[in-house]
Design a protein around this motif. Structure first.
Motif, PDB file in Angstrom:
ATOM      1  N   VAL A 249       0.844  -1.199   0.000  1.00  0.00           N
ATOM      2  CA  VAL A 249       0.000   0.000   0.000  1.00  0.00           C
ATOM      3  C   VAL A 249       0.879   1.249   0.000  1.00  0.00           C
ATOM      4  CG1 VAL A 249      -1.693   1.333   1.327  1.00  0.00           C
ATOM      5  CG2 VAL A 249      -1.911  -1.152   1.160  1.00  0.00           C
ATOM      6  N   ILE A 250       0.441   2.251  -0.763  1.00  0.00           N
ATOM      7  CA  ILE A 250       1.166   3.528  -0.826  1.00  0.00           C
ATOM      8  C   ILE A 250       0.310   4.636  -0.201  1.00  0.00           C
ATOM      9  CG2 ILE A 250       2.044   5.330  -2.381  1.00  0.00           C
ATOM     10  CD1 ILE A 250       2.917   3.184  -4.295  1.00  0.00           C
ATOM     11  N   PHE A 251       0.956   5.485   0.620  1.00  0.00           N
ATOM     12  CA  PHE A 251       0.319   6.677   1.180  1.00  0.00           C
ATOM     13  C   PHE A 251       0.950   7.908   0.521  1.00  0.00           C
ATOM     14  CE2 PHE A 251      -0.605   4.406   5.453  1.00  0.00           C
ATOM     15  CZ  PHE A 251      -1.747   3.857   4.914  1.00  0.00           C
ATOM     16  N   LEU A 252       0.097   8.857   0.147  1.00  0.00           N
ATOM     17  CA  LEU A 252       0.555  10.110  -0.475  1.00  0.00           C
ATOM     18  C   LEU A 252       0.337  11.268   0.494  1.00  0.00           C
ATOM     19  CD1 LEU A 252      -1.113   9.689  -3.997  1.00  0.00           C
ATOM     20  CD2 LEU A 252       1.194   9.007  -3.320  1.00  0.00           C
ATOM     21  N   TYR A 253       1.327  12.144   0.581  1.00  0.00           N
ATOM     22  CA  TYR A 253       1.229  13.345   1.417  1.00  0.00           C
ATOM     23  C   TYR A 253       1.421  14.557   0.513  1.00  0.00           C
ATOM     24  CZ  TYR A 253       2.322   9.675   4.789  1.00  0.00           C
ATOM     25  OH  TYR A 253       2.326   8.512   5.507  1.00  0.00           O
ATOM     26  N   PRO A 254       0.367  15.018  -0.145  1.00  0.00           N
ATOM     27  CA  PRO A 254       0.483  16.104  -1.129  1.00  0.00           C
ATOM     28  C   PRO A 254       0.983  17.416  -0.534  1.00  0.00           C
ATOM     29  CG  PRO A 254      -1.829  15.661  -0.627  1.00  0.00           C
ATOM     30  CD  PRO A 254      -1.033  14.566   0.000  1.00  0.00           C
ATOM     31  N   GLU A 255       0.749  17.625   0.758  1.00  0.00           N
ATOM     32  CA  GLU A 255       1.206  18.879   1.381  1.00  0.00           C
ATOM     33  C   GLU A 255       2.721  19.004   1.310  1.00  0.00           C
ATOM     34  OE1 GLU A 255       0.694  21.423   5.557  1.00  0.00           O
ATOM     35  OE2 GLU A 255      -0.066  19.355   5.418  1.00  0.00           O
ATOM     36  N   ASP A 260       4.860   7.430   1.233  1.00  0.00           N
ATOM     37  CA  ASP A 260       5.257   6.417   2.205  1.00  0.00           C
ATOM     38  C   ASP A 260       4.650   5.103   1.743  1.00  0.00           C
ATOM     39  OD1 ASP A 260       6.477   5.386   4.398  1.00  0.00           O
ATOM     40  OD2 ASP A 260       5.564   6.772   5.829  1.00  0.00           O
ATOM     41  N   TYR A 261       5.060   4.014   2.330  1.00  0.00           N
ATOM     42  CA  TYR A 261       4.535   2.728   1.897  1.00  0.00           C
ATOM     43  C   TYR A 261       4.450   1.755   3.069  1.00  0.00           C
ATOM     44  CZ  TYR A 261       9.261   0.926   2.330  1.00  0.00           C
ATOM     45  OH  TYR A 261      10.469   0.550   2.837  1.00  0.00           O
ATOM     46  N   ILE A 262       3.575   0.803   2.890  1.00  0.00           N
ATOM     47  CA  ILE A 262       3.489  -0.355   3.789  1.00  0.00           C
ATOM     48  C   ILE A 262       3.575  -1.579   2.890  1.00  0.00           C
ATOM     49  CG2 ILE A 262       2.090  -1.616   5.456  1.00  0.00           C
ATOM     50  CD1 ILE A 262       0.755   1.062   6.148  1.00  0.00           C
ATOM     51  N   LYS A 263       4.567  -2.381   3.089  1.00  0.00           N
ATOM     52  CA  LYS A 263       4.807  -3.505   2.186  1.00  0.00           C
ATOM     53  C   LYS A 263       3.819  -4.645   2.414  1.00  0.00           C
ATOM     54  CE  LYS A 263       8.755  -5.800   0.083  1.00  0.00           C
ATOM     55  NZ  LYS A 263      10.233  -5.947   0.102  1.00  0.00           N
ATOM     56  N   ASP A 264       3.448  -4.863   3.667  1.00  0.00           N
ATOM     57  CA  ASP A 264       2.542  -5.970   3.996  1.00  0.00           C
ATOM     58  C   ASP A 264       1.375  -5.442   4.832  1.00  0.00           C
ATOM     59  OD1 ASP A 264       4.220  -8.063   2.834  1.00  0.00           O
ATOM     60  OD2 ASP A 264       5.584  -7.653   4.496  1.00  0.00           O
ATOM     61  N   HIS A 274      -2.015   1.064  11.494  1.00  0.00           N
ATOM     62  CA  HIS A 274      -0.730   1.437  10.905  1.00  0.00           C
ATOM     63  C   HIS A 274      -0.369   2.897  11.198  1.00  0.00           C
ATOM     64  CE1 HIS A 274      -0.004  -2.265   8.666  1.00  0.00           C
ATOM     65  NE2 HIS A 274      -1.318  -2.308   8.446  1.00  0.00           N
ATOM     66  N   LEU A 275      -1.376   3.757  11.187  1.00  0.00           N
ATOM     67  CA  LEU A 275      -1.098   5.180  11.435  1.00  0.00           C
ATOM     68  C   LEU A 275      -0.548   5.403  12.844  1.00  0.00           C
ATOM     69  CD1 LEU A 275      -4.235   6.818   9.756  1.00  0.00           C
ATOM     70  CD2 LEU A 275      -1.891   6.692   8.862  1.00  0.00           C
ATOM     71  N   ASN A 276      -1.028   4.654  13.813  1.00  0.00           N
ATOM     72  CA  ASN A 276      -0.530   4.797  15.182  1.00  0.00           C
ATOM     73  C   ASN A 276       0.962   4.470  15.276  1.00  0.00           C
ATOM     74  OD1 ASN A 276      -2.827   5.678  16.585  1.00  0.00           O
ATOM     75  ND2 ASN A 276      -3.647   3.587  16.709  1.00  0.00           N
ATOM     76  N   ILE A 277       1.398   3.534  14.448  1.00  0.00           N
ATOM     77  CA  ILE A 277       2.812   3.165  14.460  1.00  0.00           C
ATOM     78  C   ILE A 277       3.645   4.171  13.650  1.00  0.00           C
ATOM     79  CG2 ILE A 277       4.466   1.395  13.744  1.00  0.00           C
ATOM     80  CD1 ILE A 277       2.212  -0.669  14.163  1.00  0.00           C
ATOM     81  N   TYR A 293       1.273  15.971  11.955  1.00  0.00           N
ATOM     82  CA  TYR A 293       0.778  14.675  11.489  1.00  0.00           C
ATOM     83  C   TYR A 293       0.763  13.672  12.652  1.00  0.00           C
ATOM     84  CZ  TYR A 293       0.480  16.073   6.634  1.00  0.00           C
ATOM     85  OH  TYR A 293       0.106  16.687   5.477  1.00  0.00           O
ATOM     86  N   ILE A 294      -0.385  13.674  13.353  1.00  0.00           N
ATOM     87  CA  ILE A 294      -0.641  12.751  14.463  1.00  0.00           C
ATOM     88  C   ILE A 294      -1.840  11.895  14.061  1.00  0.00           C
ATOM     89  CG2 ILE A 294      -1.263  12.577  16.900  1.00  0.00           C
ATOM     90  CD1 ILE A 294       0.014  15.352  17.274  1.00  0.00           C
ATOM     91  N   ALA A 295      -1.778  10.619  14.354  1.00  0.00           N
ATOM     92  CA  ALA A 295      -2.780   9.671  13.856  1.00  0.00           C
ATOM     93  C   ALA A 295      -4.214  10.171  14.038  1.00  0.00           C
ATOM     94  CB  ALA A 295      -2.586   8.317  14.540  1.00  0.00           C
ATOM     95  N   GLU A 296      -4.534  10.683  15.224  1.00  0.00           N
ATOM     96  CA  GLU A 296      -5.910  11.102  15.497  1.00  0.00           C
ATOM     97  C   GLU A 296      -6.343  12.275  14.623  1.00  0.00           C
ATOM     98  OE1 GLU A 296      -3.599  10.594  17.702  1.00  0.00           O
ATOM     99  OE2 GLU A 296      -4.318   8.899  18.891  1.00  0.00           O
ATOM    100  N   ASN A 297      -5.368  13.074  14.147  1.00  0.00           N
ATOM    101  CA  ASN A 297      -5.703  14.289  13.393  1.00  0.00           C
ATOM    102  C   ASN A 297      -5.747  14.074  11.877  1.00  0.00           C
ATOM    103  OD1 ASN A 297      -5.604  15.534  15.876  1.00  0.00           O
ATOM    104  ND2 ASN A 297      -3.539  16.370  15.588  1.00  0.00           N
ATOM    105  N   LEU A 298      -5.474  12.884  11.422  1.00  0.00           N
ATOM    106  CA  LEU A 298      -5.307  12.677   9.987  1.00  0.00           C
ATOM    107  C   LEU A 298      -6.625  12.356   9.284  1.00  0.00           C
ATOM    108  CD1 LEU A 298      -1.986  10.613   9.995  1.00  0.00           C
ATOM    109  CD2 LEU A 298      -2.298  13.080   9.784  1.00  0.00           C
TER     110      LEU A 298
END
Length: 363
Positions: A249-255, A260-264, A274-277, A293-298
């Motif tokens: 999975v790929i995450f995009l941060y346009p700002e 970023d990525y998660i392989k598994d 995953h965001l908490n980690i 960029y804190i998990a709860e605020n995303l």
């Protein structure tokens, strides 16, 4: 008396101080072979013209002359020159089949040393047609097939050659090596078939799992699908692990223009897991200068054409992929992350058509 005789055009007197050079341009005394690209001395050129004059030689004599030159060039390891000599001899098309068989076999040998194995094999075949018991041609045919890893054909040539010369060491050695290589090739082929069968089975299981979950792929043929574009995911592939789909999975941060990525990413895991980690408040990413960029605020998004679809980050990956608006490209789910309610998040939403009614989770 001799001084009164007329001088020939281009005549130059003997130079005692340059006698070594004078000898080198004379065909009777020359000690060094002609180098590639070197201009022929006039006397040598004249003799060669006479040597290859069709009016002064029969076709067979011309072919023999070219053959001798080819043999000499081969001896000097000038294999390309030798090929040229043998070719010129064959172009004469003399009626002597034995001579032509020798020429084809010799050219096959020169081609072999250059590394032109296919051409060498063809010449060996032509030589064998003219003289089936020509040992050199049979040796070259076997050697070429061996180099091209055509083990079965190599063995055929070896058997034909050993019928002519049963004790020929070259053919006996090649026969033993080709038999061993053939066994190895057959064993490797069987292993490859087993691997391919397992791969095909896994692919069918994967297709069935995707179909069962109602997941849509942009690429109809999974086997031919392009791999993920992120360098870290170049070898990643969605797979079934104990009945569960695991995705890259790929995450995009346009700002910040980064990814970023998660392989598994297991399908039963939520995005929040995953965001908490990834966004531990005590360990911010280097690019997050303001520590926003804190998990709860995303806020999580995916796109459907030009439509931006926000979704709850407590959802599992399977829930999002299974809903009918999502299409997976390149077998790699891709999601956008912003800080919810931030100025950038608002401007980002303003640039898109935002739809919240697109999420229809399939049970």
């Amino acid at each position: 008396m001799t001084d009164s005789l007329p001088k020939a055009s281009g005549w130059k007197p003997w130079n005692r101080d340059r006698w070594e050079e004078e000898f080198e341009i004379h065909p009777a005394f020359r000690t060094q072979p002609i180098k590639e690209g070197e201009e022929l001395p006039p006397l040598i050129e004249a003799l060669q013209n006479l040597k290859y004059d069709p009016e002064e030689n029969t076709a067979e004599e011309l072919a023999e002359a070219y053959k001798c030159d080819g043999n000499e060039n081969f001896r000097l390891k000038k294999y390309r020159w030798a090929v040229d000599n043998y070719t010129k001899a064959l172009e004469i098309k003399c009626k002597n089949d034995i001579l032509n068989a020798q020429l084809y076999a010799n050219r096959a040998t020169a081609q072999y040393y250059i590394g032109n194995y296919k051409k060498a094999l063809k010449d060996a075949e032509e030589s064998k047609k003219l003289k089936p018991d020509h040992l050199k041609a049979l040796q070259r045919g076997a050697m070429c097939c061996f180099q091209m890893q055509e083990w079965a054909d190599c063995l055929v040539w070896c058997h034909e050659g050993l019928n002519v010369a049963p004790g020929d060491k070259t053919l006996l050695d090649l026969k033993i090596k080709a038999e061993e290589e053939k066994k190895v090739a057959q064993r490797n082929k069987r292993k490859a078939l087993v691997v391919e069968a397992k791969k095909k089975k896994k692919l069918e299981e994967l297709k069935n799992a995707l179909k069962e979950r109602g997941i849509r792929l942009a690429d109809e043929d999974i086997a031919q699908c392009k791999r993920p574009v992120h360098p870290a995911l170049s070898d990643a592939m969605v797979c079934l692990n104990e009945g569960k789909l695991v995705w890259p999975v790929i995450f995009l941060y346009p700002e910040y223009g980064t990814t970023d990525y998660i392989k598994d990413f297991c399908e039963d895991s939520s995005f929040m897991d995953h965001l908490n980690i990834m966004f531990d408040p005590k360990n911010h990413p280097d690019w997050d200068a303001n520590h926003e960029y804190i998990a709860e605020n995303l806020q999580m998004y995916f796109t459907h054409g030009k439509i931006l679809v926000p979704f709850d980050k407590t959802k599992t990956l399977r829930e999002i992929l299974s809903q009918y608006r999502y299409t997976v490209h390149g077998l790699t789910p891709c999601f956008t992350i912003t800080v919810r309610g931030s100025d950038f998040d608002q401007s980002f939403r303003d640039k898109h058509t935002v739809r919240t009614d697109f999420l229809r989770i399939q049970k």
